[in-house]
Design a protein around this motif. Structure first.
Motif, PDB file in Angstrom:
ATOM      1  N   GLY A  87     -13.328 -31.680  -4.347  1.00 37.65           N
ATOM      2  CA  GLY A  87     -12.206 -31.459  -4.464  1.00 37.65           C
ATOM      3  C   GLY A  87     -11.086 -31.550  -2.772  1.00 37.65           C
ATOM      4  O   GLY A  87     -11.067 -30.700  -2.163  1.00 37.65           O
ATOM      5  N   THR A 113      -7.290 -32.049  -9.638  1.00 40.48           N
ATOM      6  CA  THR A 113      -7.321 -31.875 -11.090  1.00 40.48           C
ATOM      7  C   THR A 113      -6.206 -32.178 -11.694  1.00 40.48           C
ATOM      8  O   THR A 113      -5.419 -31.620 -10.869  1.00 40.48           O
ATOM      9  CB  THR A 113      -8.009 -30.459 -11.713  1.00 40.48           C
ATOM     10  N   LEU A 131     -16.149 -30.199  -7.733  1.00 36.17           N
ATOM     11  CA  LEU A 131     -15.158 -29.671  -7.414  1.00 36.17           C
ATOM     12  C   LEU A 131     -14.749 -29.037  -5.854  1.00 36.17           C
ATOM     13  O   LEU A 131     -14.239 -29.413  -5.329  1.00 36.17           O
ATOM     14  CB  LEU A 131     -14.338 -29.652  -7.945  1.00 36.17           C
TER      15      LEU A 131
END
Length: 105
Positions: free
Chosen positions: A90, A11, A86
């Motif tokens: 992620g 992110t 995520l």
């Protein structure tokens, strides 16, 4: 960003924190907006927002669609409301990638 492996995403906030700029996610976004496409080899497409989505903007001149295509080419699957899991994709730099590979669909 070059440390984010193929098939993984981070992110904007995570990148900011790793760059010792906590709370400066927008700064990361502004910096990535300046990446020269497609000449630069920076994997800008692997950075998404905290909701697991591609941040849409008319100022990106179509790179929203390019970002999705590049991520899908790396095997990343978009779910409901065009979100990326995520939990599944992620990148966690403190965890060895060989121990926690992306899950099979």
């Amino acid at each position: 960003m070059r440390q984010i492996p193929l098939g993984r995403v981070a992110t904007y906030g995570q990148v900011a924190t790793l760059a010792q700029l906590p709370g400066r996610a927008r700064l990361v976004g502004y910096a990535l907006f300046r990446v020269a496409l497609p000449q630069d080899d920076i994997p800008w497409h692997r950075v998404i927002n905290a909701q697991g989505q591609i941040s849409q903007s008319p100022h990106r001149r179509g790179s929203d669609f390019m970002q999705r295509q590049l991520l899908e080419e790396e095997g990343i699957v978009f779910g409901d409301r065009d979100k990326i899991s995520l939990q599944r994709y992620g990148w966690q730099p403190q965890i060895l990638e060989s121990i926690v590979p992306p899950s099979d669909p």
